[in-house]
Design a protein around this motif. Structure first.
Motif, PDB file in Angstrom:
ATOM      1  N   VAL A 160     -21.213  91.816 -72.659  1.00  0.00           N
ATOM      2  CA  VAL A 160     -20.599  91.641 -71.340  1.00  0.00           C
ATOM      3  C   VAL A 160     -21.162  92.705 -70.416  1.00  0.00           C
ATOM      4  O   VAL A 160     -21.068  93.907 -70.700  1.00  0.00           O
TER       5      VAL A 160
ATOM      6  N   ARG B 128     -10.516  82.100 -68.626  1.00  0.00           N
ATOM      7  CA  ARG B 128     -10.756  80.904 -69.438  1.00  0.00           C
ATOM      8  C   ARG B 128     -10.564  81.149 -70.929  1.00  0.00           C
ATOM      9  O   ARG B 128     -10.066  80.283 -71.644  1.00  0.00           O
TER      10      ARG B 128
ATOM     11  N   ASP C  53      -5.670  85.193 -65.238  1.00  0.00           N
ATOM     12  CA  ASP C  53      -6.602  84.508 -64.357  1.00  0.00           C
ATOM     13  C   ASP C  53      -6.509  85.140 -62.977  1.00  0.00           C
ATOM     14  O   ASP C  53      -5.658  85.991 -62.728  1.00  0.00           O
TER      15      ASP C  53
ATOM     16  N   ASN D 193     -11.486  86.598 -68.386  1.00  0.00           N
ATOM     17  CA  ASN D 193     -12.315  85.825 -67.454  1.00  0.00           C
ATOM     18  C   ASN D 193     -11.601  84.599 -66.898  1.00  0.00           C
ATOM     19  O   ASN D 193     -12.209  83.781 -66.205  1.00  0.00           O
TER      20      ASN D 193
ATOM     21  N   TYR E 140     -11.706  92.190 -64.965  1.00  0.00           N
ATOM     22  CA  TYR E 140     -12.015  90.772 -64.818  1.00  0.00           C
ATOM     23  C   TYR E 140     -13.530  90.595 -64.770  1.00  0.00           C
ATOM     24  O   TYR E 140     -14.225  91.275 -64.016  1.00  0.00           O
ATOM     25  N   VAL E 141     -14.046  89.687 -65.577  1.00  0.00           N
ATOM     26  CA  VAL E 141     -15.478  89.386 -65.600  1.00  0.00           C
ATOM     27  C   VAL E 141     -15.657  87.867 -65.526  1.00  0.00           C
ATOM     28  O   VAL E 141     -14.710  87.102 -65.687  1.00  0.00           O
ATOM     29  N   THR E 142     -16.889  87.436 -65.289  1.00  0.00           N
ATOM     30  CA  THR E 142     -17.177  86.003 -65.257  1.00  0.00           C
ATOM     31  C   THR E 142     -17.895  85.544 -66.521  1.00  0.00           C
ATOM     32  O   THR E 142     -18.074  84.341 -66.724  1.00  0.00           O
ATOM     33  N   THR E 143     -18.286  86.487 -67.375  1.00  0.00           N
ATOM     34  CA  THR E 143     -19.014  86.179 -68.603  1.00  0.00           C
ATOM     35  C   THR E 143     -18.139  85.426 -69.598  1.00  0.00           C
ATOM     36  O   THR E 143     -16.937  85.678 -69.686  1.00  0.00           O
ATOM     37  N   GLU E 144     -18.750  84.518 -70.372  1.00  0.00           N
ATOM     38  CA  GLU E 144     -18.037  83.882 -71.477  1.00  0.00           C
ATOM     39  C   GLU E 144     -17.674  84.957 -72.504  1.00  0.00           C
ATOM     40  O   GLU E 144     -18.439  85.902 -72.736  1.00  0.00           O
ATOM     41  N   LEU E 145     -16.519  84.805 -73.141  1.00  0.00           N
ATOM     42  CA  LEU E 145     -16.043  85.793 -74.102  1.00  0.00           C
ATOM     43  C   LEU E 145     -15.856  85.151 -75.475  1.00  0.00           C
ATOM     44  O   LEU E 145     -15.161  84.150 -75.609  1.00  0.00           O
TER      45      LEU E 145
END
Length: 239
Positions: A16, A44, A137, A42, A5-10
Motif C-alpha cells: 500500500v 470496500r 467508508d 478503503n 484512508y487509501v484507494t488501494t485494494e487490500l
C-alpha cells in the motif's frame, strides 16, 4: 491507533503506497518508524492492520497484515444542503460524515448566494472525519446542482425529509410514521426556501415536511440536528 484512508485494494501482503502528504503525516507528524503499525481502510475491503514496510526518500510503503474488521455500511441517507458560507459548509460536511450520511450533495436554491466551492477541500474534510470516527467508508461529496434539477431527476423510492423553517410535523414522529428505507435530508440556505420551492417540495409525493423546533437554525446546525433526529428515529441508532 492511527487510521488512514487509501484507494488501494487490500488483501494479505498487499503493498500500500500512501500519498506523499499521508507519508509525511505518518513519519514527520506521528513519528512512525519501520515496523510500526496503523489501521487502513478503503471503503470496500474492511479495515486492515498494516505495518510500515519501507521508508523511502519520497514516502513510505505499507504492507497489509490482516483484516481486523469486515466491511460495514452506513444507513442509506443522503444530505442535501444549500451552498452556504465556507466555514458553515465545511462544518456540515464534517458532522454529516461523523453522523453517517452515505452521500452529501450541494444544491443551489433561489436564495443561494453564489460563491466558489472548493470541492477538494470538502473531500479532504470528509476523509479526515471518516478516519477519526471509525467509519469504514467515505461519503461522496457532489458538486453544486440546481435544486430544481435535482428534483426533476429524483428517484421516487427515496423519501425526502424536507426541513421547513416555516413549520411541519415534529421530526421524530413524522419520520417514524414514514418508516425506514432510503432517505435524503434537505437543508436550505440563509433566508430559507422561496415560496415556489416550498410549494413544489410540499406537493411531491415522496416528501415528508418536518420542523426542527421553534427556533430558526443556521444551515450547519440544521444539518447536524436533522441527521441526528433521522438516525434516532429510523437510522442505525434506532437499531
Amino acid at each position: 491507533m492511527i487510521r488512514l484512508y487509501v484507494t488501494t485494494e487490500l488483501s494479505p501482503g498487499t503493498a500500500v503506497a500512501p500519498t506523499l502528504d499521508q507519508s509525511r503525516y505518518l513519519t514527520q507528524v506521528m513519528r512512525l518508524k519501520l515496523g510500526d503499525e496503523l489501521m487502513v481502510f478503503n471503503g470496500r475491503d474492511g479495515e486492515w492492520r498494516c505495518s510500515i514496510a519501507e521508508v523511502l526518500k519520497k514516502g513510505v510503503l505499507l504492507r497489509a497484515e490482516e483484516q481486523v474488521r469486515p466491511q460495514s455500511t452506513v444507513p442509506d441517507v443522503h444530505l442535501l444542503i444549500a451552498v452556504v458560507k465556507k466555514s458553515a459548509l465545511e462544518f456540515a460536511v464534517e458532522k454529516a460524515t461523523e453522523l453517517g450520511a452515505a452521500r452529501i450533495g450541494l444544491v443551489q436554491t433561489d436564495r443561494t448566494q453564489v460563491q466558489h466551492v472548493r470541492m477538494d477541500r470538502l473531500d479532504a474534510i470528509a476523509i479526515e472525519s471518516a478516519e477519526q470516527t471509525g467509519r469504514m467508508d467515505v461519503p461522496v461529496v457532489d458538486a453544486p446542482r440546481r435544486l430544481a434539477e435535482v428534483l426533476d431527476g429524483w428517484d421516487g423510492s427515496r423519501r425526502l425529509m424536507f426541513c421547513d423553517e416555516t413549520g411541519g410535523e415534529p421530526a421524530i414522529a413524522a419520520l417514524q410514521a414514514a418508516g425506514d428505507g432510503s432517505w435524503a435530508i434537505l437543508i436550505g440556505p440563509e433566508g430559507g426556501f422561496s415560496p415556489d420551492e416550498r410549494d413544489r417540495l410540499r406537493a411531491l409525493p415522496f416528501t415528508t415536511a418536518v420542523s426542527l423546533g421553534p427556533r430558526v437554525l443556521r444551515a450547519d446546525t440544521a444539518a447536524t440536528t436533522a441527521l441526528t433526529l433521522w438516525q434516532a428515529a429510523v437510522g442505525d441508532w434506532a437499531r
